[in-house]
Design a protein around this motif. Sequence first.
Motif, PDB file in Angstrom:
ATOM      1  N   GLU A 155      45.239  29.718 -21.773  1.00  0.00           N
ATOM      2  CA  GLU A 155      43.810  30.324 -22.009  1.00  0.00           C
ATOM      3  C   GLU A 155      42.997  30.777 -20.767  1.00  0.00           C
ATOM      4  O   GLU A 155      42.692  32.045 -20.923  1.00  0.00           O
ATOM      5  N   ARG A 157      40.003  38.106 -21.846  1.00  0.00           N
ATOM      6  CA  ARG A 157      39.461  36.837 -22.440  1.00  0.00           C
ATOM      7  C   ARG A 157      38.336  36.350 -21.942  1.00  0.00           C
ATOM      8  O   ARG A 157      37.117  36.199 -22.361  1.00  0.00           O
ATOM      9  N   GLN A 206      45.629  39.759 -19.894  1.00  0.00           N
ATOM     10  CA  GLN A 206      45.087  39.054 -21.217  1.00  0.00           C
ATOM     11  C   GLN A 206      44.012  37.850 -20.832  1.00  0.00           C
ATOM     12  O   GLN A 206      43.137  37.761 -21.764  1.00  0.00           O
ATOM     13  N   ASN A 228      35.227  38.998 -22.400  1.00  0.00           N
ATOM     14  CA  ASN A 228      34.681  38.771 -23.553  1.00  0.00           C
ATOM     15  C   ASN A 228      33.529  37.560 -23.671  1.00  0.00           C
ATOM     16  O   ASN A 228      32.745  37.671 -24.333  1.00  0.00           O
TER      17      ASN A 228
END
Length: 308
Positions: A157, A57, A53, A60
């Motif tokens: 994040e 991220r 993940q 992207n």
Amino acid sequence: MDNMDRGERIRIAGGEKVSSVAIRDFGPQDSEAVSVLIRENLLKVNSRDYPEQIIQRMVNLFSPEYIKLISAARKMVVAIEGEKVIGTASLDGDTLYTVFVDMDHHGRGVGRSLIRYLEQVAWNSGVCILKVPSSLTAEHFYGELGYRRVQVIESEEFGTDIIMSKDLRPVTYREYTPTGKEFIRLIESAGWQGITEKGSKQLETALCGSWFIISAFKGDQLVGMGRVISDGVFQAFICDLIILPDDQGKGIGSGILRRLLKKCKERDILMVQLFAAAHKADFYKKFGFKERPLEAPGMRWVSRSSDV
């Protein structure tokens, strides 16, 4: 490197192939190629150390549009082979970012050249300490270039960021005798026991009795030293080769030792001896030192109040 618009031609050796690579400023026309390059590294290299993940991220995030955006705020450069973008890196003030190299060119010195290029840019702009937020994947690479871990930042994040830094100030070597206080600082940094009790004045007297001393500096800061005790003709003993812990592993000890041995060679001294600190024998062997054979062992006598 003074004219950054011209780019820099560098020679990169990879196996039997030697190619000419240019480093130049990033242009908007490079955004697509840089995006592809970064995303490929994230998916195929960084993915070994980070959850899917987080990688997705980041993939992207690094769109061509985002790269154009950050290039407006940073000094961004690209490495070019022919017409192909094979690497990129950027500098924002005192921090390096986005150092990526085309996967077919890993291990060929492109990343090192990009970093050295931006280190010079940073130095020319007055930066002395350069930082880089390293991924887990790249920490060893930056370590080989002299960067040292100073902080670890964890976030949901982006996962683990390792903040590393490097002192860009060049090392200079001088025939300089440290003061007693400077000597104590070096000794304490090395963790040597039973020496500082002599006090700064006596230690300064000891240093002044040396035959030859070389000290290493970064700017005005003493970061290391080594000395020779000798009769100047036949015998010499190298001792007190000390480098501050934060500056070890950067070739400073080698620079000092080479200068000490050069002085001995200039005087045709036949016997140069030393005691190696724990786990440091291999360092000295690189300079031609050999362990004494068991039939002729090195020995020492240390004065103790009960000995005599």
